[in-house]
Design an enzyme around this catalytic site. Structure first.
Site, PDB file in Angstrom:
ATOM      1  N   LYS A   1       3.568 -14.095   5.864  1.00 18.65           N
ATOM      2  CA  LYS A   1       3.757 -15.162   4.877  1.00 18.65           C
ATOM      3  C   LYS A   1       5.273 -15.295   4.682  1.00 18.65           C
ATOM      4  O   LYS A   1       5.803 -15.188   3.565  1.00 18.65           O
ATOM      5  CB  LYS A   1       3.030 -14.767   3.576  1.00 18.65           C
TER       6      LYS A   1
ATOM      7  N   ASP B   1      -5.700  -5.390   6.150  1.00 19.74           N
ATOM      8  CA  ASP B   1      -6.901  -4.894   5.473  1.00 19.74           C
ATOM      9  C   ASP B   1      -7.875  -6.048   5.236  1.00 19.74           C
ATOM     10  O   ASP B   1      -9.066  -5.973   5.551  1.00 19.74           O
ATOM     11  CB  ASP B   1      -6.465  -4.268   4.136  1.00 19.74           C
TER      12      ASP B   1
ATOM     13  N   TYR C   1       0.820  -1.211   0.000  1.00 18.18           N
ATOM     14  CA  TYR C   1       0.000   0.000   0.000  1.00 18.18           C
ATOM     15  C   TYR C   1       0.858   1.267   0.000  1.00 18.18           C
ATOM     16  O   TYR C   1       0.334   2.370   0.076  1.00 18.18           O
ATOM     17  CB  TYR C   1      -0.916   0.032   1.228  1.00 18.18           C
TER      18      TYR C   1
ATOM     19  N   ASP D   1      -2.593 -17.510   5.575  1.00 17.83           N
ATOM     20  CA  ASP D   1      -3.660 -18.390   5.063  1.00 17.83           C
ATOM     21  C   ASP D   1      -4.155 -19.338   6.154  1.00 17.83           C
ATOM     22  O   ASP D   1      -5.362 -19.550   6.318  1.00 17.83           O
ATOM     23  CB  ASP D   1      -3.219 -19.136   3.798  1.00 17.83           C
TER      24      ASP D   1
END
Ligand code: NAD
Length: 359
Positions: A190, A247, A124, A223
């Site tokens: 991740k 987000d 972002y 995940d």
């Protein structure tokens, strides 16, 4: 003494939500010296600037703001007021409590999470190179020189995650945990795939955690976290995430507690704080006095705590919880059927909360 607070109604349904929130905040008995300021698409259409200098100056002066949502039209040159606000005031920490209240229809009644989202870095950061441009070609040439080839027809977004940015967001998560009696912080990443960005985030998070041994710490791959949140939400407490995952997981958690109408938030920086709901301006409901003001009201509860008005915060939150639990004087989205004719309007819901607070 009255608290000086910048009040930004925003656009779309923002003004009606802000009004409902203002009257309930005032009914707590806490004194506010509101500085009413504008931002959003209406302000842009009227005066050509969605985020006027006066609004920024007011926030710099009061250091506390409460804001209704503002529209960001897709595909125009219009810059997001929220992005500008976070950037100008360096509001690096976005805190979104997601708690299920009794009376709200949800499959996850045990949910009581706090999401701490980094607000300034990651994908972002706005470092993007459009496909087909000379800048994109230069970036690809540099990457090729460094041994990484990227297809010629690619768009490119850069994902910066710094030690500085990670340290302060993880500190902010531990600070929140300590201040509000939470027992665990989970860092979400991740790092198995993005070793030098998410890997850095995890590494720094572990270092920060070592400074706070009284709060438990663990990490989860994003995940896996999503899977676990919808199977065992009660196992999670405070989650700290880089911008993009923050987000996405915020909206997931908002869904778990009954929808966007229930999800409050705060954007906190070193000097200032701006309180606003997770949801947007819901423009199709503009002026209809229908949407649920709970998310902005609960953002107001967060603001009361930030201002040191704990007693008022408890009374206001309890009154909101009680009106929701009783389920009579609530907006359409909190009814079992959305077309239930007994649903009340935005301002009538606010009056029900005030009545409950005074009873
Ligand atoms: P949205 O959150 O405005 O609305 C999506 C849907 O969620 C609505 O149609 C409605 O059904 C429901 N909803 C949202 N708020 C609700 C409430 N208080 N009560 C009941 N139902 C509610 O999302 P969107 O339509 O994707 O975005 C509209 C505009 O808002 C866009 O321009 C977007 O950029 C902007 N936005 C602003 C903020 C902000 O100001 N902080 C945040 C997100 C989106």
């Amino acid at each position: 003494m009255a608290h000086a607070v910048t009040l930004i109604p925003g656009d779309g349904t923002g003004p009606e939500l802000a009004e409902a929130t203002r009257v309930v905040l005032e009914a707590t008995g806490v004194q506010f010296d509101w500085d009413l300021q504008q931002a959003g698409i209406d302000e842009y259409e009227a005066h050509g600037n969605p985020f006027p200098e006066a609004t920024l100056e007011s926030l710099l002066r009061t250091q506390v703001g409460i804001k209704g949502p503002t529209t960001t039209p897709v595909g125009s040159g219009f810059r997001s007021v929220n992005v500008l606000l976070r950037k100008e005031l360096d509001l690096y920490s976005c805190i979104r409590p997601c708690k299920s209240y009794e009376g709200v229809r949800t499959r996850y009644p045990e949910t009581d999470l706090v999401i701490v989202r980094e607000n300034t870095e990651d994908l972002y950061a706005g470092i993007e190179f459009e496909q087909g441009t000379p800048e994109n070609a230069r970036v690809r040439a540099l990457l090729a020189e460094l041994g990484s080839t990227v297809r010629e027809d690619s768009g490119i977004s850069i994902k910066p995650i710094s030690i500085f940015g990670t340290e302060r967001i993880v500190e902010s998560a531990f600070d929140y945990a300590k201040r509000y009696g939470r027992s665990k912080v989970t860092a979400v990443h991740k790092a198995n795939i993005m070793k030098f960005t998410d890997g850095l985030f995890l590494h720094v998070a572990r270092d920060v955690a070592a400074r706070h041994p009284e709060i438990a710490f663990e990490d989860r791959i994003v995940d896996n976290l999503c899977n676990q949140l919808v199977s065992r939400p009660e196992e999670y407490d405070v989650l700290v995430l880089p911008n993009l995952y923050g987000d996405i997981v915020s909206d997931l958690a908002a869904g778990m507690i009954g929808g966007l109408g229930m999800a409050p938030g705060a954007n906190i920086g070193a000097k200032s704080a701006v309180f606003e709901a997770t949801h947007g301006s819901a423009p199709k409901y503009k002026g209809l006095n229908q949407v649920n003001p709970t998310a902005l009201m609960l953002s107001g509860v967060m603001m009361l705590r930030h201002l040191g008005e704990e007693d008022a915060a408890i009374r206001m939150e309890n009154a909101i919880a009680s009106v929701i639990r009783t389920g009579d004087k609530v907006t359409y989205d909190l009814k079992a059927r959305r077309d239930d004719p007994t649903a009340v309007g935005t301002i009538e819901y606010a009056h029900a909360v005030i009545e409950e607070m005074n009873s």
